[in-house]
Enzyme design. Sequence first.
Site, PDB file in Angstrom:
ATOM      1  N   GLY A  54      37.266  40.686  30.756  1.00 27.70           N
ATOM      2  CA  GLY A  54      35.858  40.716  31.141  1.00 27.70           C
ATOM      3  C   GLY A  54      35.600  39.900  32.396  1.00 27.70           C
ATOM      4  O   GLY A  54      34.472  39.782  32.836  1.00 27.70           O
ATOM      5  N   ARG A  55      36.670  39.313  32.919  1.00 31.03           N
ATOM      6  CA  ARG A  55      36.580  38.402  34.078  1.00 31.03           C
ATOM      7  C   ARG A  55      35.619  37.263  33.768  1.00 31.03           C
ATOM      8  O   ARG A  55      36.031  36.324  33.093  1.00 31.03           O
ATOM      9  CB  ARG A  55      36.167  39.150  35.351  1.00 31.03           C
ATOM     10  CG  ARG A  55      36.420  38.342  36.606  1.00 31.03           C
ATOM     11  CD  ARG A  55      36.170  39.145  37.857  1.00 31.03           C
ATOM     12  NE  ARG A  55      37.237  40.095  38.104  1.00 31.03           N
ATOM     13  CZ  ARG A  55      38.320  39.823  38.850  1.00 31.03           C
ATOM     14  NH1 ARG A  55      38.441  38.653  39.415  1.00 31.03           N
ATOM     15  NH2 ARG A  55      39.247  40.722  39.022  1.00 31.03           N
TER      16      ARG A  55
ATOM     17  N   THR B 118      34.657  49.809  36.674  1.00 29.72           N
ATOM     18  CA  THR B 118      35.301  48.565  36.217  1.00 29.72           C
ATOM     19  C   THR B 118      35.160  48.482  34.705  1.00 29.72           C
ATOM     20  O   THR B 118      34.086  48.777  34.168  1.00 29.72           O
ATOM     21  CB  THR B 118      34.683  47.305  36.852  1.00 29.72           C
ATOM     22  OG1 THR B 118      35.099  46.152  36.084  1.00 29.72           O
ATOM     23  CG2 THR B 118      33.157  47.326  36.874  1.00 29.72           C
ATOM     24  N   ILE B 119      36.226  48.050  34.034  1.00 30.99           N
ATOM     25  CA  ILE B 119      36.130  47.922  32.578  1.00 30.99           C
ATOM     26  C   ILE B 119      35.171  46.812  32.176  1.00 30.99           C
ATOM     27  O   ILE B 119      34.712  46.763  31.044  1.00 30.99           O
ATOM     28  CB  ILE B 119      37.507  47.679  31.906  1.00 30.99           C
ATOM     29  CG1 ILE B 119      38.135  46.360  32.370  1.00 30.99           C
ATOM     30  CG2 ILE B 119      38.442  48.851  32.144  1.00 30.99           C
ATOM     31  CD1 ILE B 119      39.321  45.918  31.505  1.00 30.99           C
ATOM     32  N   ASP B 120      34.846  45.902  33.125  1.00 27.70           N
ATOM     33  CA  ASP B 120      34.058  44.714  32.765  1.00 27.70           C
ATOM     34  C   ASP B 120      32.580  45.007  32.528  1.00 27.70           C
ATOM     35  O   ASP B 120      31.881  44.196  31.919  1.00 27.70           O
ATOM     36  CB  ASP B 120      34.172  43.646  33.861  1.00 27.70           C
ATOM     37  CG  ASP B 120      35.600  43.165  34.049  1.00 27.70           C
ATOM     38  OD1 ASP B 120      36.393  43.328  33.110  1.00 27.70           O
ATOM     39  OD2 ASP B 120      35.902  42.634  35.130  1.00 27.70           O
TER      40      ASP B 120
ATOM     41  N   ALA C 239      34.141  41.101  13.808  1.00 29.42           N
ATOM     42  CA  ALA C 239      34.772  39.776  13.950  1.00 29.42           C
ATOM     43  C   ALA C 239      33.934  38.721  13.226  1.00 29.42           C
ATOM     44  O   ALA C 239      32.719  38.874  13.076  1.00 29.42           O
ATOM     45  CB  ALA C 239      34.894  39.429  15.434  1.00 29.42           C
TER      46      ALA C 239
ATOM     47  N   ARG D 292      37.837  63.749  40.712  1.00 33.43           N
ATOM     48  CA  ARG D 292      37.773  65.209  40.525  1.00 33.43           C
ATOM     49  C   ARG D 292      36.366  65.739  40.844  1.00 33.43           C
ATOM     50  O   ARG D 292      36.203  66.727  41.567  1.00 33.43           O
ATOM     51  CB  ARG D 292      38.140  65.549  39.074  1.00 33.43           C
ATOM     52  CG  ARG D 292      37.875  66.983  38.701  1.00 33.43           C
ATOM     53  CD  ARG D 292      38.253  67.259  37.248  1.00 33.43           C
ATOM     54  NE  ARG D 292      38.040  68.662  36.940  1.00 33.43           N
ATOM     55  CZ  ARG D 292      36.957  69.142  36.356  1.00 33.43           C
ATOM     56  NH1 ARG D 292      35.974  68.332  35.991  1.00 33.43           N
ATOM     57  NH2 ARG D 292      36.835  70.430  36.130  1.00 33.43           N
ATOM     58  N   ALA D 293      35.359  65.059  40.291  1.00 32.33           N
ATOM     59  CA  ALA D 293      33.988  65.530  40.490  1.00 32.33           C
ATOM     60  C   ALA D 293      33.577  65.429  41.959  1.00 32.33           C
ATOM     61  O   ALA D 293      32.904  66.320  42.487  1.00 32.33           O
ATOM     62  CB  ALA D 293      33.032  64.712  39.619  1.00 32.33           C
TER      63      ALA D 293
ATOM     64  N   VAL E  73      35.608  65.599  44.574  1.00 34.33           N
ATOM     65  CA  VAL E  73      36.344  66.610  45.357  1.00 34.33           C
ATOM     66  C   VAL E  73      35.749  68.009  45.141  1.00 34.33           C
ATOM     67  O   VAL E  73      35.459  68.740  46.096  1.00 34.33           O
ATOM     68  CB  VAL E  73      37.847  66.584  44.974  1.00 34.33           C
ATOM     69  CG1 VAL E  73      38.592  67.755  45.611  1.00 34.33           C
ATOM     70  CG2 VAL E  73      38.462  65.262  45.397  1.00 34.33           C
TER      71      VAL E  73
ATOM     72  N   ASP F 265      30.186  44.699  34.532  1.00 33.93           N
ATOM     73  CA  ASP F 265      29.416  43.540  35.009  1.00 33.93           C
ATOM     74  C   ASP F 265      28.641  43.818  36.298  1.00 33.93           C
ATOM     75  O   ASP F 265      28.322  42.880  37.035  1.00 33.93           O
ATOM     76  CB  ASP F 265      30.353  42.338  35.196  1.00 33.93           C
ATOM     77  CG  ASP F 265      31.488  42.628  36.168  1.00 33.93           C
ATOM     78  OD1 ASP F 265      31.676  43.801  36.551  1.00 33.93           O
ATOM     79  OD2 ASP F 265      32.198  41.687  36.547  1.00 33.93           O
TER      80      ASP F 265
ATOM     81  N   ARG G 103      43.904  45.007  44.962  1.00 31.84           N
ATOM     82  CA  ARG G 103      43.025  43.904  45.357  1.00 31.84           C
ATOM     83  C   ARG G 103      43.417  43.591  46.805  1.00 31.84           C
ATOM     84  O   ARG G 103      44.591  43.574  47.136  1.00 31.84           O
ATOM     85  CB  ARG G 103      43.260  42.692  44.474  1.00 31.84           C
ATOM     86  CG  ARG G 103      43.101  43.035  42.988  1.00 31.84           C
ATOM     87  CD  ARG G 103      42.217  42.056  42.285  1.00 31.84           C
ATOM     88  NE  ARG G 103      42.151  42.364  40.867  1.00 31.84           N
ATOM     89  CZ  ARG G 103      41.091  42.907  40.281  1.00 31.84           C
ATOM     90  NH1 ARG G 103      40.022  43.248  40.994  1.00 31.84           N
ATOM     91  NH2 ARG G 103      41.079  43.136  38.974  1.00 31.84           N
TER      92      ARG G 103
ATOM     93  N   GLY H  74      40.406  46.424  40.214  1.00 33.08           N
ATOM     94  CA  GLY H  74      41.049  46.749  38.927  1.00 33.08           C
ATOM     95  C   GLY H  74      40.771  48.204  38.562  1.00 33.08           C
ATOM     96  O   GLY H  74      39.622  48.631  38.566  1.00 33.08           O
TER      97      GLY H  74
ATOM     98  N   ILE I 269      46.550  45.927  28.359  1.00 30.39           N
ATOM     99  CA  ILE I 269      46.436  47.190  27.604  1.00 30.39           C
ATOM    100  C   ILE I 269      44.978  47.654  27.588  1.00 30.39           C
ATOM    101  O   ILE I 269      44.696  48.834  27.451  1.00 30.39           O
ATOM    102  CB  ILE I 269      46.964  47.120  26.152  1.00 30.39           C
ATOM    103  CG1 ILE I 269      46.195  46.121  25.311  1.00 30.39           C
ATOM    104  CG2 ILE I 269      48.437  46.861  26.076  1.00 30.39           C
ATOM    105  CD1 ILE I 269      46.356  46.393  23.813  1.00 30.39           C
TER     106      ILE I 269
ATOM    107  N   ASP J 263      32.615  44.778  41.586  1.00 32.84           N
ATOM    108  CA  ASP J 263      31.817  43.959  42.513  1.00 32.84           C
ATOM    109  C   ASP J 263      32.584  43.583  43.779  1.00 32.84           C
ATOM    110  O   ASP J 263      32.025  43.627  44.874  1.00 32.84           O
ATOM    111  CB  ASP J 263      31.232  42.732  41.798  1.00 32.84           C
ATOM    112  CG  ASP J 263      32.292  41.789  41.260  1.00 32.84           C
ATOM    113  OD1 ASP J 263      33.425  42.235  41.055  1.00 32.84           O
ATOM    114  OD2 ASP J 263      31.978  40.608  41.047  1.00 32.84           O
ATOM    115  N   GLY J 264      33.866  43.252  43.640  1.00 36.48           N
ATOM    116  CA  GLY J 264      34.656  42.901  44.827  1.00 36.48           C
ATOM    117  C   GLY J 264      34.727  44.085  45.794  1.00 36.48           C
ATOM    118  O   GLY J 264      34.627  43.915  47.019  1.00 36.48           O
TER     119      GLY J 264
END
Length: 337
Positions: free
Chosen positions: A171-172, A126-128, A187, A21-22, A24, A130, A72, A11, A256, A103-104
């Site tokens: 968050g998977r 990863t946005i998760d 919340a 960039r960094a 390269v 994790d 993937r 993902g 999103i 992780d994958g």
Amino acid sequence: MKKIAVITSGGDAPGMNACIRAVVITAWQEGIEVIGFRHGFRGIVEDLSQPLHPDDMRLVSQRGGTFLKSARYPEFREKATAQKAAEQLDKHDISALVVIGGDGSFRGASHLAQHWQGQIIGIPGTIDNDLAGTDITIGFATAVDTAMEAIDKVRETAEAMARVFIIEVMGRHAGFIGLHSAIASAAEAMILPEMDPQPKLPELADNILQAREAFPDSSYVVVLSENLWPGGVHALADSLSKATGVTCHPCPLGHIQRGGRPNAQDRILSMQLGQAAVHAILDGASGVMIGLENERVVEVPLALTYDRDKPLDPRLVNLQLGLQGVNFASKSDRETA
Ligand code: F6P
């Protein structure tokens, strides 16, 4: 050392471009050539290579997604596929491979290491959030900002219409986005995979009814982690509507959360880890992830990033649990005093 390669895998996450960039620029400063393979491990196998030059990196760090593309690629678990990738890397005379992913992707990197002699360095993207061994992963901070902004918008219409919303975040199988976005958006309830015991339907319904009684004219927002409630956010909203007699609106935020321009924190983290990855290669490291712990760059064996759980910060869990119900309780207390 003459040439290294970089891929983005799994993902995509905001900040991946800044990280490339960094890598390269740092490599070129050391006289090392860099190529990228598009679409992650699949691109190595299918030889979707492209040269990467510092001149082309000027305007990439502001952009979300990954200009190198991602994928993937479950086929990479097969021995023959990893062997093919090793052949391609040797054909290009690559000494080291930088894998930016989750992780994958790191499992894929470990598998490749069984069939390829070059150095392999992982960068957590990863946005998760994790991956164990790093306090934070590239893309997480932006995803939380995006989730918070989206929840704020839902909150405005919910408040105007005095409605209940169940908002599903990504968050998977981890609750980091859920916890951080629940705190940031104030919340009224959260349901995360790490919560033990898990909140039950009668308890959630009771809280909603209590809140409606104290503030009949107000909104109520539940943040729910994906892949948790059987049947997902629609099933939970449906069950809560039936249990409370109040319509509960399901609202999955979806992809999103993965898009958008990386925020400053993610850009800085990405560049820090990208530069450190090249330095680690020059130091001879391999089979490690470059992470950040207590604001210091660390090297962690790849297997230790995905073979153990990364716990939520219990102080943040308690913060949200302590704050989320107080409004209703204090209103009832005031009235009975
Ligand atoms: O790994 C990041 C992530 O966005 C998870 O939060 C989510 O579960 C998954 O990817 C979705 O993957 P895909 O876009 O392949 O459906």
